[in-house]
Motif scaffolding. Structure first.
Motif, PDB file in Angstrom:
ATOM      1  N   PHE A 209       0.738  -1.226   0.054  1.00 43.78           N
ATOM      2  CA  PHE A 209      -0.114  -0.067   0.130  1.00 43.78           C
ATOM      3  C   PHE A 209       0.923   1.085   0.035  1.00 43.78           C
ATOM      4  CE2 PHE A 209      -4.484  -1.010   1.064  1.00 43.78           C
ATOM      5  CZ  PHE A 209      -4.446  -2.478   0.775  1.00 43.78           C
ATOM      6  N   ILE A 210       0.940   1.949  -1.170  1.00 44.12           N
ATOM      7  CA  ILE A 210       1.787   3.102  -1.328  1.00 44.12           C
ATOM      8  C   ILE A 210       0.900   4.392  -0.983  1.00 44.12           C
ATOM      9  CG2 ILE A 210       3.467   4.410  -2.618  1.00 44.12           C
ATOM     10  CD1 ILE A 210       3.636   1.895  -4.274  1.00 44.12           C
ATOM     11  N   HIS A 211       1.259   5.037  -0.017  1.00 47.72           N
ATOM     12  CA  HIS A 211       0.637   6.410   0.278  1.00 47.72           C
ATOM     13  C   HIS A 211       1.129   7.460  -0.388  1.00 47.72           C
ATOM     14  CE1 HIS A 211      -1.303   4.889   4.402  1.00 47.72           C
ATOM     15  NE2 HIS A 211      -0.202   3.907   3.855  1.00 47.72           N
ATOM     16  N   VAL A 212       0.196   7.868  -1.630  1.00 47.29           N
ATOM     17  CA  VAL A 212       0.962   8.890  -2.424  1.00 47.29           C
ATOM     18  C   VAL A 212      -0.126   9.740  -3.373  1.00 47.29           C
ATOM     19  CG1 VAL A 212       0.977   7.207  -4.406  1.00 47.29           C
ATOM     20  CG2 VAL A 212       2.274   8.895  -4.661  1.00 47.29           C
ATOM     21  N   ASN A 213       0.449  10.890  -3.289  1.00 45.73           N
ATOM     22  CA  ASN A 213      -0.661  11.821  -3.975  1.00 45.73           C
ATOM     23  C   ASN A 213       0.283  12.439  -5.368  1.00 45.73           C
ATOM     24  OD1 ASN A 213      -3.188  12.051  -2.888  1.00 45.73           O
ATOM     25  ND2 ASN A 213      -2.030  12.618  -1.026  1.00 45.73           N
ATOM     26  N   GLY A 214      -0.484  12.901  -6.356  1.00 45.52           N
ATOM     27  CA  GLY A 214       0.279  13.431  -7.450  1.00 45.52           C
ATOM     28  C   GLY A 214       0.673  12.635  -8.640  1.00 45.52           C
ATOM     29  N   GLU A 215       0.486  13.071  -9.761  1.00 47.06           N
ATOM     30  CA  GLU A 215       0.458  12.421 -11.338  1.00 47.06           C
ATOM     31  C   GLU A 215       1.841  11.789 -11.442  1.00 47.06           C
ATOM     32  OE1 GLU A 215      -0.007  13.211 -16.093  1.00 47.06           O
ATOM     33  OE2 GLU A 215      -0.596  14.625 -14.524  1.00 47.06           O
ATOM     34  N   LYS A 216       2.962  12.567 -11.134  1.00 45.30           N
ATOM     35  CA  LYS A 216       4.254  12.076 -11.347  1.00 45.30           C
ATOM     36  C   LYS A 216       4.698  11.021 -10.230  1.00 45.30           C
ATOM     37  CE  LYS A 216       9.234  13.433 -11.020  1.00 45.30           C
ATOM     38  NZ  LYS A 216       9.556  12.597 -12.115  1.00 45.30           N
ATOM     39  N   GLU A 217       4.279  11.326  -8.880  1.00 45.42           N
ATOM     40  CA  GLU A 217       4.449  10.591  -7.910  1.00 45.42           C
ATOM     41  C   GLU A 217       4.025   9.180  -8.071  1.00 45.42           C
ATOM     42  OE1 GLU A 217       3.737  13.544  -7.537  1.00 45.42           O
ATOM     43  OE2 GLU A 217       5.145  14.720  -6.097  1.00 45.42           O
ATOM     44  N   ILE A 218       2.511   9.178  -8.258  1.00 40.82           N
ATOM     45  CA  ILE A 218       1.875   7.850  -8.581  1.00 40.82           C
ATOM     46  C   ILE A 218       2.546   7.154  -9.581  1.00 40.82           C
ATOM     47  CG2 ILE A 218      -0.239   6.767  -9.140  1.00 40.82           C
ATOM     48  CD1 ILE A 218      -1.559   9.212  -8.035  1.00 40.82           C
ATOM     49  N   THR A 219       2.891   7.756 -10.593  1.00 40.34           N
ATOM     50  CA  THR A 219       3.500   6.938 -11.894  1.00 40.34           C
ATOM     51  C   THR A 219       4.767   6.394 -11.305  1.00 40.34           C
ATOM     52  OG1 THR A 219       2.525   8.521 -13.292  1.00 40.34           O
ATOM     53  CG2 THR A 219       4.550   7.162 -14.114  1.00 40.34           C
ATOM     54  N   ASP A 220       5.637   7.243 -10.705  1.00 38.62           N
ATOM     55  CA  ASP A 220       6.925   6.679 -10.148  1.00 38.62           C
ATOM     56  C   ASP A 220       7.049   5.538  -9.207  1.00 38.62           C
ATOM     57  OD1 ASP A 220       8.350   8.485 -11.874  1.00 38.62           O
ATOM     58  OD2 ASP A 220       8.707  10.021 -10.012  1.00 38.62           O
ATOM     59  N   ALA A 221       6.026   5.788  -8.430  1.00 41.80           N
ATOM     60  CA  ALA A 221       5.521   4.806  -7.337  1.00 41.80           C
ATOM     61  C   ALA A 221       5.302   3.338  -8.047  1.00 41.80           C
ATOM     62  CB  ALA A 221       4.446   5.242  -6.264  1.00 41.80           C
ATOM     63  N   VAL A 222       4.219   3.187  -8.926  1.00 41.81           N
ATOM     64  CA  VAL A 222       3.856   2.085  -9.461  1.00 41.81           C
ATOM     65  C   VAL A 222       4.887   1.681 -10.354  1.00 41.81           C
ATOM     66  CG1 VAL A 222       2.195   1.095 -11.176  1.00 41.81           C
ATOM     67  CG2 VAL A 222       1.430   2.806  -9.575  1.00 41.81           C
ATOM     68  N   THR A 223       5.624   2.334 -11.081  1.00 41.72           N
ATOM     69  CA  THR A 223       6.650   1.864 -11.962  1.00 41.72           C
ATOM     70  C   THR A 223       7.920   1.308 -10.981  1.00 41.72           C
ATOM     71  OG1 THR A 223       6.221   3.665 -13.625  1.00 41.72           O
ATOM     72  CG2 THR A 223       8.404   2.525 -13.804  1.00 41.72           C
ATOM     73  N   THR A 224       8.178   1.982 -10.007  1.00 41.63           N
ATOM     74  CA  THR A 224       9.320   1.304  -9.237  1.00 41.63           C
ATOM     75  C   THR A 224       8.929   0.194  -8.567  1.00 41.63           C
ATOM     76  OG1 THR A 224      10.077   3.907  -8.530  1.00 41.63           O
ATOM     77  CG2 THR A 224      10.768   1.887  -7.332  1.00 41.63           C
ATOM     78  N   ALA A 225       7.543  -0.042  -8.129  1.00 42.83           N
ATOM     79  CA  ALA A 225       7.062  -1.200  -7.496  1.00 42.83           C
ATOM     80  C   ALA A 225       7.235  -2.466  -8.427  1.00 42.83           C
ATOM     81  CB  ALA A 225       5.820  -1.147  -6.640  1.00 42.83           C
ATOM     82  N   LYS A 226       6.708  -2.034  -9.416  1.00 42.05           N
ATOM     83  CA  LYS A 226       6.780  -3.099 -10.652  1.00 42.05           C
ATOM     84  C   LYS A 226       8.137  -3.638 -11.105  1.00 42.05           C
ATOM     85  CE  LYS A 226       2.302  -3.864 -11.342  1.00 42.05           C
ATOM     86  NZ  LYS A 226       1.756  -5.272 -10.991  1.00 42.05           N
ATOM     87  N   ASP A 227       9.111  -2.745 -11.393  1.00 40.87           N
ATOM     88  CA  ASP A 227      10.182  -2.976 -11.576  1.00 40.87           C
ATOM     89  C   ASP A 227      10.919  -3.778 -10.627  1.00 40.87           C
ATOM     90  OD1 ASP A 227       9.974  -1.676 -14.053  1.00 40.87           O
ATOM     91  OD2 ASP A 227      11.054   0.186 -13.180  1.00 40.87           O
ATOM     92  N   ALA A 228      10.599  -3.878  -9.331  1.00 40.16           N
ATOM     93  CA  ALA A 228      11.140  -4.624  -8.049  1.00 40.16           C
ATOM     94  C   ALA A 228      10.632  -5.839  -7.934  1.00 40.16           C
ATOM     95  CB  ALA A 228      10.782  -3.847  -6.926  1.00 40.16           C
ATOM     96  N   GLY A 229       9.524  -6.123  -9.076  1.00 33.60           N
ATOM     97  CA  GLY A 229       8.887  -7.524  -8.904  1.00 33.60           C
ATOM     98  C   GLY A 229       7.715  -7.574  -7.914  1.00 33.60           C
ATOM     99  N   ILE A 230       6.994  -6.333  -7.710  1.00 35.49           N
ATOM    100  CA  ILE A 230       6.038  -6.299  -6.709  1.00 35.49           C
ATOM    101  C   ILE A 230       4.824  -6.105  -7.325  1.00 35.49           C
ATOM    102  CG2 ILE A 230       4.794  -5.168  -4.704  1.00 35.49           C
ATOM    103  CD1 ILE A 230       7.701  -4.228  -3.753  1.00 35.49           C
ATOM    104  N   ASP A 231       3.980  -6.938  -7.673  1.00 38.85           N
ATOM    105  CA  ASP A 231       2.722  -7.152  -8.364  1.00 38.85           C
ATOM    106  C   ASP A 231       1.438  -6.645  -7.790  1.00 38.85           C
ATOM    107  OD1 ASP A 231       3.825  -7.978 -10.636  1.00 38.85           O
ATOM    108  OD2 ASP A 231       3.812  -9.881  -9.980  1.00 38.85           O
TER     109      ASP A 231
END
Length: 431
Positions: A245-267
């Motif tokens: 669960f990522i506590h995040v607001n903002g278009e850029k921040e949400i994009t970075d958060a999802v991309t980072t987690a996915k790249d780390a292998g977290i689905d």
């Protein structure tokens, strides 16, 4: 020393006199509720319904017009409404009792990286604040830690229990992370420029998160000789048994958060807060990322947002095919959790269909939390966690509960607040 002992005894006695009422006993006989308008929690409504349950499980859901034998005690609920128990996501119920008393505050652990911290064992089942949720139909909650970059692990509880062991519905369901913001303001009280500007440390902060994920993954994949509790606690993120669960607001921040987690292998990812999520809806749909919105009764974060942004965002995200729920983070969050149904009602008043709004605090939340096999809808085989309301439970004028059940147990709707209300009602009547 004697004064201290007397003081401790005094507070002990006062605490016991005003303790939460005894949790309800296990269901021992069947119950049939007929005549009510049943809101199933999945968008469907049954007028003049029949709901039956036994041994804590729902055994029948259908029309009262059917010629079927009623089981056990029959409750005539004609003219009333029946709902599945409401679920509060991202709540700190039971972790803080009095904000000004540090000894009663267990929501935040020391240190920035605490994936191994478990909120459940700090949960106080006898909290007076927890007790006050039930009269509004809030019968379950995800108990979530706060603070730091990685706050810790949440768990899901039902709100009528002796202790945290009895309360637990799902243990350690998710790890919570607070994503850094890409903008910052100067501290005006120190003479700094208060204007919003890009944070030069944002990229560095994101890289440190990537490094932390990579280190944890390497540790878990290696020959573990020495225990590293934080890294070990993150195993569930990589094998899919836990959500992030990522506590995040903002278009850029949400994009970075999802991309980072996915790249780390977290689905399994869920966004909390989610302001700006409508701008990156395609990304969220692509990766099956749900959004838990903060309550709508607040001002938008951005000065460029429409005045009613926080009221309409649920419909915008729902229309884009995103699974949406309501969370409790923010000022006075524990006390305001009892208003959960009215937040759903606010979203309904601003474009969202009423039954879709109900899903934000029932079936949608159950799906996001991974407990939809037990609760969230009125279905045969699920827990009999439900309540009867005199009217529309998403409207404070109609949210008047006459009965509530958790796992079939007939729970008390009395609290210290209802006791005070009755006490002073009688006082003024006598005068």
């Amino acid at each position: 020393m004697k004064k201290i002992l007397y003081s401790l005894l005094f507070f002990f006695l006062i605490g016991n006199v005003n303790a939460q009422q005894t949790p309800a006993d296990k269901q021992t006989s069947a119950i049939s509720i007929e005549g009510a308008t049943a809101h199933l929690g999945n968008g469907e409504v049954i007028e003049n319904s029949l709901i039956m349950f036994n041994d804590g499980k729902i055994t029948f859901v259908g029309s009262a017009m059917l010629k079927i034998a009623r089981q056990g005690t029959i409750i005539n609920a004609k003219g009333k409404h029946i709902y599945p128990g409401f679920i509060a996501a991202n709540a700190t119920l039971g972790l803080v009792e009095i904000d000004a008393v540090k000894a009663s505050d267990d929501e935040d652990e020391i240190g920035p990286l605490n994936p191994h911290i478990r909120s459940l064992i700090a949960y106080n089942a006898e909290s007076k604040i927890v007790e006050s949720m039930r009269p509004n139909g809030v019968l379950m909650a995800q108990i979530t830690p706060r603070g730091g970059l990685v706050s810790g692990t949440s768990s899901i509880v039902q709100l009528d229990a002796w202790n945290w062991e009895d309360a637990a519905l799902k243990v350690d369901d998710a790890i919570h992370m607070n994503w850094p913001g890409s903008f910052t303001r100067g501290r005006w009280w120190l003479g700094e420029d208060p204007a919003l500007k890009a944070d030069p440390k944002y990229s560095e902060n994101v890289e440190s998160i990537k490094s932390y994920f990579a280190n944890a993954k390497t540790y878990l994949a290696g020959n573990i000789e020495k225990t590293h509790l934080p890294y070990k606690a993150m195993k569930g993120l990589f094998d899919g048994s836990q959500k992030l669960f990522i506590h995040v607001n903002g278009e850029k921040e949400i994009t970075d958060a999802v991309t980072t987690a996915k790249d780390a292998g977290i689905d399994n990812i869920v966004i909390l807060g989610g302001e700006g999520a409508e701008s990156v809806a395609d990304l969220l749909v692509k990766h099956n990322v749900a959004v838990v919105l903060n309550r709508p009764h607040r001002n938008p974060n951005s000065e460029d947002d429409a005045y009613d942004y926080t009221y309409t965002i649920a419909k915008k995200l729902t229309d884009k095919g995103i699974l949406v729920s309501i969370g409790m983070e923010g000022a006075m969050e524990r006390m305001n959790t009892r208003n959960l149904p009215f937040y759903a009602g606010t979203f309904a008043a601003h474009g969202l269909d009423k039954e879709e709004a109900l899903k934000l605090i029932t079936s949608n939340t159950a799906k996001i939390l991974g407990i939809d096999d037990m609760v969230g809808t009125l279905e045969v085989g699920k827990d009999a966690t439900l309540f009867i309301s005199d009217g529309d439970a998403l409207d404070m004028r109609g949210n008047i509960l006459s009965k509530a059940y958790i796992q079939g147990r007939d729970i008390s709707l009395e609290t210290h607040q209802t006791e005070l209300w009755k006490r002073y009602s009688e006082k003024y009547k006598s005068e």
